[in-house]
Design an enzyme around this catalytic site. Structure first.
Site: not given
Ligand code: NAP
Length: 304
Positions: A133, A136-137
């Site tokens: 992701c 997200c990261d």
């Protein structure tokens, strides 16, 4: 038999939430059951440009808009990871890691999960350099060198997103033919900090001080191997359906996906399915929402 809800929707992705909207507006007592944040896979998409009504919308925002819509309507929202479904003569039991619920009807909308490469230390390095992701990261890799694997829309679009944050993106694809849209490819390949490895697969990952430090690649034609020092490895090589909990229910599956007819009905009375969990040709947000509406309206027609 008194049940907890007339209908339970399993999965609060865009398709499941759309089904819940239609059910609630049809005056059917409905709960939606989710094991993570509402939105499902959409939460992992940075910028959506092909959902009608929005020239640009980021995935989590779209998820939150639909979630607000269902909660405003009064749809019951329950947390739980479904472990098993027990089908009785006139009702169904959904067993979760957070207790049991009973209902007359079920809409399965549990979606898909990202496919793993199968590296021996893939699980161990997830969250320590390996990610599925970018949204997200990605911010953890500001100014760093990262690798993205895959040749579909997800890999190409998320590689583009990462190229704005990181110093360099190495895109690794196992062939020379991309599944991604032309527009997404053109946008990515116009970036100067993107390097492409075609006909390569990832065969190993090395850890140093508890973090990913190096990735090993192998050419699928020449078998030549090489290594690249990267801080992040973002894997976008497709998905697998979230249907393990359906395996002993008698619900017809094909390649793990739920088989439905054009009314989104499964082979079991009172059980419907929609979204990325079903066997189909096109996995887009636009048709996932449509399938949610069809499942809900078919259910309403069948039970009333
Ligand atoms: P995908 O389109 O199925 O692409 C998966 C990619 O991973 C393919 O390039 C495939 O290579 C490669 N791959 C599969 N297994 C592999 C392995 N073991 N090792 C290395 N590479 C492997 O998946 P996706 O990109 O996640 O997209 C899923 C669906 O969502 C698609 O329908 C896509 O169009 C849609 N989507 C749409 C948008 C958008 O419209 N904005 C954004 C994201 C996703 P091969 O091609 O060689 O098989």
């Amino acid at each position: 038999m008194a049940v907890d809800f007339n209908t339970i929707v399993i999965g609060a992705g865009v398709s499941g939430m759309t089904a819940a909207i239609y059910l609630k507006r049809s005056n059917i007592e409905v709960a939606i059951l989710e094991k993570a944040a509402p939105g499902g896979q959409v939460n992992w998409t940075n910028d959506i440009e092909n959902y009608p009504g929005f020239s640009h919308i980021d995935g989590p925002q779209l998820a939150m808009n639909i979630f607000t819509q269902i909660t405003d309507l009064g749809v019951e929202y329950r947390y739980g990871n479904v472990l098993e479904i027990v089908i009785k003569e006139d009702y169904k039991i959904i067993k979760t890691d957070n207790g049991e619920l009973t209902c007359q009807n079920i809409i399965i909308a549990s979606g898909r999960r990202p496919r793993r490469i199968g590296l021996t230390n893939e699980q161990e390095l997830t969250g320590k350099g390996i990610s599925y992701c970018a949204i997200c990261d990605g911010p953890f890799f500001k100014g760093k060198r990262v690798m993205v694997v895959g040749g579909g829309n997800s890999a190409v679009e998320e590689a583009h997103y990462l190229s704005d944050i990181t110093s360099e993106v190495l895109l690794v694809h196992r062939s020379e033919k991309f599944r991604a849209d032309e527009i997404a490819k053109e946008r990515l390949f116009s970036k100067e900090n993107v390097k492409t490895y075609l006909n390569y697969v990832v065969v190993g990952a090395q850890e140093e001080n508890g973090k990913l430090s190096k990735v090993y690649l192998e050419n699928t034609i020449t078998k030549e191997t090489l290594e690249e020092n990267v801080d992040g490895l973002f894997i976008y090589i497709g998905h697998e359906p979230e249907t393990t909990y359906l395996e002993n229910t008698g619900i017809k599956l094909e390649d793990g996906y739920v088989v439905v007819d054009n009314r989104m009905a499964t082979n079991i009375k009172g059980i419907y399915a929609c979204g990325d969990v079903i066997k189909k040709e096109v996995y887009q947000i636009a048709n996932a929402t449509g399938e949610g509406a069809i499942a809900a309206l078919s259910l309403k027609k069948d039970v009333h």
